[in-house]
Motif scaffolding. Structure first.
Motif, PDB file in Angstrom:
ATOM      1  N   ALA A 283       0.825  -1.211   0.000  1.00 36.30           N
ATOM      2  CA  ALA A 283       0.000   0.000   0.000  1.00 36.30           C
ATOM      3  C   ALA A 283       0.858   1.259   0.000  1.00 36.30           C
ATOM      4  N   ARG A 284       2.043   1.193   0.611  1.00 37.53           N
ATOM      5  CA  ARG A 284       2.917   2.373   0.673  1.00 37.53           C
ATOM      6  C   ARG A 284       3.385   2.822  -0.698  1.00 37.53           C
ATOM      7  N   VAL A 285       3.398   1.875  -1.646  1.00 41.85           N
ATOM      8  CA  VAL A 285       3.818   2.242  -3.003  1.00 41.85           C
ATOM      9  C   VAL A 285       2.613   2.334  -3.937  1.00 41.85           C
ATOM     10  N   GLY A 286       1.409   2.422  -3.341  1.00 45.76           N
ATOM     11  CA  GLY A 286       0.212   2.669  -4.140  1.00 45.76           C
ATOM     12  C   GLY A 286      -0.538   1.448  -4.609  1.00 45.76           C
ATOM     13  N   PHE A 287      -0.092   0.245  -4.219  1.00 45.77           N
ATOM     14  CA  PHE A 287      -0.778  -0.971  -4.651  1.00 45.77           C
ATOM     15  C   PHE A 287      -1.800  -1.350  -3.579  1.00 45.77           C
ATOM     16  N   ASP A 288      -3.002  -0.776  -3.691  1.00 42.86           N
ATOM     17  CA  ASP A 288      -4.014  -0.981  -2.654  1.00 42.86           C
ATOM     18  C   ASP A 288      -5.388  -0.628  -3.206  1.00 42.86           C
ATOM     19  N   TRP A 289      -6.435  -1.261  -2.654  1.00 43.04           N
ATOM     20  CA  TRP A 289      -7.793  -0.893  -2.999  1.00 43.04           C
ATOM     21  C   TRP A 289      -8.084   0.490  -2.429  1.00 43.04           C
ATOM     22  N   PRO A 290      -8.852   1.324  -3.129  1.00 44.27           N
ATOM     23  CA  PRO A 290      -9.106   2.690  -2.646  1.00 44.27           C
ATOM     24  C   PRO A 290     -10.041   2.762  -1.444  1.00 44.27           C
TER      25      PRO A 290
ATOM     26  N   VAL B 208     -12.773  -3.956  -1.470  1.00 43.91           N
ATOM     27  CA  VAL B 208     -12.271  -5.159  -0.797  1.00 43.91           C
ATOM     28  C   VAL B 208     -13.409  -6.152  -0.585  1.00 43.91           C
ATOM     29  N   ILE B 209     -14.562  -5.659  -0.166  1.00 45.36           N
ATOM     30  CA  ILE B 209     -15.714  -6.543   0.041  1.00 45.36           C
ATOM     31  C   ILE B 209     -16.144  -7.188  -1.269  1.00 45.36           C
ATOM     32  N   ASP B 210     -16.123  -6.417  -2.350  1.00 48.69           N
ATOM     33  CA  ASP B 210     -16.438  -6.996  -3.667  1.00 48.69           C
ATOM     34  C   ASP B 210     -15.472  -8.131  -4.000  1.00 48.69           C
ATOM     35  N   LYS B 211     -14.196  -7.928  -3.662  1.00 50.92           N
ATOM     36  CA  LYS B 211     -13.190  -8.958  -3.943  1.00 50.92           C
ATOM     37  C   LYS B 211     -13.433 -10.187  -3.076  1.00 50.92           C
TER      38      LYS B 211
ATOM     39  N   ILE C 285     -16.330 -11.286  -2.077  1.00 48.15           N
ATOM     40  CA  ILE C 285     -17.450 -11.998  -2.719  1.00 48.15           C
ATOM     41  C   ILE C 285     -16.947 -12.771  -3.937  1.00 48.15           C
ATOM     42  N   GLU C 286     -16.078 -12.144  -4.711  1.00 46.80           N
ATOM     43  CA  GLU C 286     -15.513 -12.792  -5.897  1.00 46.80           C
ATOM     44  C   GLU C 286     -14.707 -14.037  -5.504  1.00 46.80           C
ATOM     45  N   GLU C 287     -13.841 -13.893  -4.492  1.00 52.30           N
ATOM     46  CA  GLU C 287     -13.001 -15.014  -4.079  1.00 52.30           C
ATOM     47  C   GLU C 287     -13.834 -16.139  -3.472  1.00 52.30           C
ATOM     48  N   ALA C 288     -14.902 -15.783  -2.746  1.00 54.99           N
ATOM     49  CA  ALA C 288     -15.782 -16.807  -2.168  1.00 54.99           C
ATOM     50  C   ALA C 288     -16.448 -17.611  -3.278  1.00 54.99           C
ATOM     51  N   GLY C 289     -16.853 -16.913  -4.334  1.00 58.05           N
ATOM     52  CA  GLY C 289     -17.456 -17.617  -5.473  1.00 58.05           C
ATOM     53  C   GLY C 289     -16.468 -18.546  -6.146  1.00 58.05           C
ATOM     54  N   GLU C 290     -15.223 -18.103  -6.278  1.00 55.71           N
ATOM     55  CA  GLU C 290     -14.201 -18.957  -6.882  1.00 55.71           C
ATOM     56  C   GLU C 290     -13.918 -20.178  -6.019  1.00 55.71           C
ATOM     57  N   LEU C 291     -14.009 -20.013  -4.696  1.00 54.63           N
ATOM     58  CA  LEU C 291     -13.801 -21.144  -3.807  1.00 54.63           C
ATOM     59  C   LEU C 291     -14.917 -22.173  -3.959  1.00 54.63           C
ATOM     60  N   VAL C 292     -16.137 -21.710  -4.079  1.00 54.60           N
ATOM     61  CA  VAL C 292     -17.269 -22.630  -4.277  1.00 54.60           C
ATOM     62  C   VAL C 292     -17.082 -23.401  -5.583  1.00 54.60           C
ATOM     63  N   GLU C 293     -16.681 -22.690  -6.612  1.00 58.79           N
ATOM     64  CA  GLU C 293     -16.444 -23.338  -7.906  1.00 58.79           C
ATOM     65  C   GLU C 293     -15.294 -24.339  -7.811  1.00 58.79           C
TER      66      GLU C 293
ATOM     67  N   ASN D 246      -6.995  -8.320   4.259  1.00 55.29           N
ATOM     68  CA  ASN D 246      -6.936  -6.976   3.679  1.00 55.29           C
ATOM     69  C   ASN D 246      -8.097  -6.123   4.187  1.00 55.29           C
ATOM     70  N   LEU D 247      -9.282  -6.727   4.306  1.00 55.23           N
ATOM     71  CA  LEU D 247     -10.427  -6.003   4.845  1.00 55.23           C
ATOM     72  C   LEU D 247     -10.158  -5.583   6.285  1.00 55.23           C
ATOM     73  N   ALA D 248      -9.558  -6.491   7.058  1.00 56.45           N
ATOM     74  CA  ALA D 248      -9.219  -6.159   8.447  1.00 56.45           C
ATOM     75  C   ALA D 248      -8.296  -4.942   8.481  1.00 56.45           C
ATOM     76  N   ARG D 249      -7.320  -4.911   7.582  1.00 55.49           N
ATOM     77  CA  ARG D 249      -6.387  -3.775   7.538  1.00 55.49           C
ATOM     78  C   ARG D 249      -7.126  -2.487   7.219  1.00 55.49           C
ATOM     79  N   HIS D 250      -8.044  -2.532   6.242  1.00 53.03           N
ATOM     80  CA  HIS D 250      -8.799  -1.332   5.884  1.00 53.03           C
ATOM     81  C   HIS D 250      -9.699  -0.863   7.023  1.00 53.03           C
ATOM     82  N   LEU D 251     -10.147  -1.793   7.858  1.00 52.51           N
ATOM     83  CA  LEU D 251     -10.999  -1.438   8.991  1.00 52.51           C
ATOM     84  C   LEU D 251     -10.186  -1.154  10.251  1.00 52.51           C
ATOM     85  N   ASP D 252      -8.861  -1.168  10.116  1.00 55.91           N
ATOM     86  CA  ASP D 252      -7.956  -0.934  11.240  1.00 55.91           C
ATOM     87  C   ASP D 252      -8.177  -1.962  12.350  1.00 55.91           C
ATOM     88  N   ILE D 253      -8.308  -3.222  11.931  1.00 54.40           N
ATOM     89  CA  ILE D 253      -8.506  -4.345  12.854  1.00 54.40           C
ATOM     90  C   ILE D 253      -7.316  -5.283  12.743  1.00 54.40           C
TER      91      ILE D 253
END
Length: 278
Positions: free
Chosen positions: A164-171, A176-179, A181-189, A212-219
């Protein structure tokens, strides 16, 4: 016969502990188990002791913490004794290195820089100093130096912070939540069509995004999961107690009954009362 005066001196301090470890590792007169150990075999104990320190702190058990800190200190002494034997380093050199590092990383305390800075500025300055240290070690890539031995969730967050320090991060968290959902669907498949190895890979992707979601929520995801583990343990114990009142154990019950009791325990907790199985 060796002089045991220091060994048995309750006020011998750090020299006493160092001598105890030296004697335990003595190839002729030491403890057979201690003599056989090496860095690899002791490392798991070091990690375990660190967790036991954290556990004592979480329980606010200060008497236990005193003992656990001693156990953790022993791990440092153990590694430095082995380092001395192998000619890699010594206890004194380890102490000197960490002391030098702390002085170098706090120029606003031990140098000429002003202490008049925010916590955010201090964090930024700290990261610049650490980046310079990594460069000195030829750790030039963004993710170099993030310890492999960290708990996986903790390491995931640290890797993501570096990126994230070099700009590689979700805004924002929405992406992150959308991702997730996407990853959960790929796991089911993957569960339906792929090998176990591929399923494991998809599961790892899902956990990584959750971290990553935990990091964005400061958890802290490790702390959050420890809390949930404690909650699960507490609630399941209440279910067992309720079954015991009925003269039963979980093995004598079924999912429907235990799930109903679980819901009762949850409702009681939310009301701020203890569940009464009577």
């Amino acid at each position: 016969m060796p002089d045991d005066t220091l060994i048995h001196d309750p006020y011998g301090g750090m020299p006493r502990l160092l001598e105890i470890m030296r004697r335990l590792r003595d190839p002729d007169t030491g403890c057979p188990w201690d003599i056989e150990q090496d860095f690899d075999t002791i490392a798991p104990y070091t990690i375990e002791e660190a967790y036991e320190v954290a556990d004592a702190i979480a329980r606010s058990d200060w008497d236990d913490l005193e003992g656990e800190l001693g156990d953790l200190l022993l791990q440092t002494v153990y590694h430095t004794q082995m380092g001395t034997e192998a000619g890699h380093f010594s206890f004194d050199s380890v102490v000197r290195a960490i002391s030098d590092k702390m002085v170098a990383r706090h120029p606003h305390v031990f140098g000429d820089e002003s202490r008049d800075k925010s916590a955010e500025q201090q964090t930024a300055d700290w990261e610049k100093i650490k980046a310079a240290e990594r460069a000195g070690k030829e750790q030039t890539r963004t993710l170099d130096g993030v310890a492999v031995g960290l708990p996986a969730l903790t390491r995931a967050v640290k890797l993501q912070k570096r990126a994230a320090r070099v700009g590689f991060d979700w805004p924002d968290t929405g992406h992150v939540i959308d991702k997730i959902i996407e990853e959960a669907g790929e796991l089911v498949e993957a569960r339906e069509t792929m090998t176990q190895t591929q399923v494991e890979d998809e599961f790892g992707d899902l956990l990584f995004v959750v971290a990553n979601l935990a990091r964005h929520l400061d958890i802290d995801p490790e702390a959050a999961l420890r809390g949930t583990n404690a909650k699960f343990t507490r609630r399941f114990a209440a279910v067992e107690d309720a079954l015991k009142v009925k003269g039963k154990s979980p093995a004598d019950s079924d999912l429907a009954e235990m799930d109903a009791l679980w819901d009762q325990v949850k409702r009681a907790e939310k009301k701020g009362t203890d569940y009464n199985a009577d």
